[in-house]
Design an enzyme around this catalytic site. Structure first.
Site, PDB file in Angstrom:
ATOM      1  N   SER A 146      15.190  21.669 -16.335  1.00  0.00           N
ATOM      2  CA  SER A 146      14.008  22.502 -16.534  1.00  0.00           C
ATOM      3  C   SER A 146      14.445  23.824 -17.144  1.00  0.00           C
ATOM      4  CB  SER A 146      13.324  22.739 -15.185  1.00  0.00           C
ATOM      5  OG  SER A 146      12.596  23.952 -15.211  1.00  0.00           O
ATOM      6  N   HIS A 171       0.833  -1.219   0.000  1.00  0.00           N
ATOM      7  CA  HIS A 171       0.000   0.000   0.000  1.00  0.00           C
ATOM      8  C   HIS A 171       0.867   1.269   0.000  1.00  0.00           C
ATOM      9  CE1 HIS A 171      -3.265  -2.757   1.239  1.00  0.00           C
ATOM     10  NE2 HIS A 171      -2.341  -3.251   2.037  1.00  0.00           N
ATOM     11  N   GLU A 189       9.917   8.553 -16.929  1.00  0.00           N
ATOM     12  CA  GLU A 189       8.545   9.043 -17.154  1.00  0.00           C
ATOM     13  C   GLU A 189       8.068   8.724 -18.576  1.00  0.00           C
ATOM     14  OE1 GLU A 189       8.469  13.215 -16.067  1.00  0.00           O
ATOM     15  OE2 GLU A 189       9.230  12.757 -14.069  1.00  0.00           O
ATOM     16  N   LYS A 241      16.432  21.921 -11.036  1.00  0.00           N
ATOM     17  CA  LYS A 241      15.764  20.666 -11.383  1.00  0.00           C
ATOM     18  C   LYS A 241      16.644  19.679 -12.136  1.00  0.00           C
ATOM     19  CE  LYS A 241      11.927  19.657 -10.932  1.00  0.00           C
ATOM     20  NZ  LYS A 241      10.614  20.108 -11.366  1.00  0.00           N
TER      21      LYS A 241
END
Ligand code: ARG
Length: 458
Positions: free
Chosen positions: A277, A156, A290, A283
């Site tokens: 970024s 979980h 992804e 970043k």
């Protein structure tokens, strides 16, 4: 417009119809398969006395010339041809004249395209399999390296019990091992040549289908000629296998993204596999993971598309089946580029043993072991579960972990606690005592690695 048909027509095809119907822009990638199939076909026609040796040699030379010239770029595959089969045949006739018109004897584009697609899929299945094998090598190295890199295991997405990185990665090893088995299994099932099925009812020429099958490296020829031209099960099976591979890669990507986040910091994805970024200078983003996660959708899409395309097609060939190509090619390209990219990312990622270990010490990952400790001292498990539950509640109020309590505090919950509890619930004990088959304890993991190594080396 170069078409193989036209005799029975009295009008030119409407340009929009021609464009809509044509497949050259995507089936051009089947040129090698188409030429290999044609060489095998005409070799067989000669063996059967349907072509002379001279005709055979002239056709083969012409076909090889076309292949060479398209590779070098002298000859362009353009939309002036309806499909790759028309392109090859028209160019053959241009090159060698009337003999070229004999190549299509006893053949239809229906068995021709069925063959091309099978040859192509078979080649790609093997390529995917090789890429998966390379990924498994990386995983196995990491498993060997991280036997005692302790980390929390989650259920979980809540810390559950401690495990090792080796054990966690071993789960992915199993997934990708099964993926390879699926590919090998479908490869065996599809390994039959449809060539010689003709339009769907075979042919009156005395073709030797087993011979062409063996020339093309198949284990045999397909049986029913109607099924031979109508079957795209192997495409669907491959897309199914590719979908599962992407599902596994996507789950793994999701974990890499989480682990690479500021909150987890379990891993650091290498600069070479990260992106920045345009506005936030600090970043460093896990875009590769992804994208792999994101591209899973288009591979599932190809599977759904193909299942849907095939569901309503009456026997035998129908033009719907031309739709077996674009999305399948896209899915193959996607998966065969995602696997090596993911592999490269994994190989260069640094795993932060210290952070993982610290995380495993927090979040009561040893609560099960504390209950098991009491069971060993004679407390029934259900009672032990309740006692440790209350203990956890107490720890939460004190902002401490179980092992940070004193023996006196522990004894107020149950008199069975002794000094040896601290060793029994230490992180190391919690992992190393788990020795059942497939568990994270070193001895069990060493056995898992031995079996996995033997599998990779077979
Ligand atoms: N371009 C077609 C395909 O991909 C080739 C087969 C054409 N056969 C036919 N009977 N029109 O399916």
């Amino acid at each position: 417009m170069a078409q193989l048909w036209g005799g029975r027509f009295t009008k030119e095809t409407e340009q929009a119809v021609y464009d809509f119907n044509a497949s050259i822009l995507f089936d051009r990638r089947l040129i090698h398969q188409d030429i290999a199939g044609s060489i095998a076909h005409c070799t067989m026609l000669c063996k059967q006395g349907i072509l002379t040796e001279q005709e055979r040699d002239s056709i083969i030379e012409g076909l090889k010339g076309i292949e060479k010239d398209t590779e070098s770029g002298i000859l362009a595959i353009t939309s002036a041809y309806e499909d790759i089969h028309s392109f090859v045949e028209a160019n053959l006739i241009d090159r060698i004249g009337d003999t070229g018109k004999k190549l299509h004897t006893g053949r239809s584009r229906n068995d021709q395209v069925a063959l091309d697609m099978r040859l192509y899929v078979k080649e790609q299945v093997l390529a995917t399999d090789t890429l998966l094998k390379e990924l498994l090598e990386t995983l196995l190295h990491l498993m060997e390296e991280h036997l005692d890199t302790y980390m929390p295991g989650f259920t979980h997405l809540q810390k559950a019990q401690p495990t090792s990185l080796s054990h966690h990665l071993g789960a992915y090893f199993e997934m990708f091992r099964r993926d390879r088995e699926r590919l090998q299994d479908l490869c065996r099932r599809m390994d039959y040549s449809p060539l010689g099925a003709g339009a769907f009812a075979g042919t009156t020429y005395p073709l030797d289908r087993e011979y062409t099958a063996s020339l093309l490296g198949f284990s045999g020829a397909t049986l029913n000629s109607m099924d031979s031209v109508s079957d795209r099960d192997y495409v669907i099976e491959y897309l199914g296998a590719l979908s599962l591979i992407m599902m596994h890669l996507s789950r793994f990507s999701e974990e890499m993204i989480l682990w690479n986040s500021n909150e987890y910091r379990f891993v650091e994805i290498d600069d070479a596999y990260s992106t920045g970024s345009s506005i936030m200078p600090q970043k460093k983003n896990p875009d590769i993971a992804e994208l792999v996660r994101g591209k899973t959708g288009r591979v599932y899409g190809a599977l759904m598309s193909m299942l849907t395309t095939m569901k309503g097609i009456p026997l035998a060939y129908n033009k719907d089946m031309q739709e077996d190509k674009e999305m399948t090619f896209d899915a193959i390209d996607t998966v065969n580029s995602c696997i090596p990219l993911f592999n490269g990312m994994l190989r260069t990622t640094s795993f932060r043993k210290d952070v993982m270990e610290k995380s495993a010490m927090k979040g009561f990952t040893n609560a099960t072991d504390a209950a098991d400790y009491l069971v060993l001292k004679g407390v029934p498990f259900r009672d032990a579960h309740g006692i440790i539950g209350r203990l956890v509640l107490y720890c939460l109020s004190k902002e401490k972990s179980i092992d940070e309590l004193s023996l006196e505090e522990l004894k107020t919950f149950d008199p069975h606690f002794e000094e040896d509890v601290f060793d029994a619930i230490s992180l190391e004990t919690c992992v190393e005592k788990r020795l059942t088959k497939g568990a994270p304890g070193r001895k069990a993991m060493e056995e898992e690695i031995r079996v996995s190594r033997a599998y990779l080396e077979q």
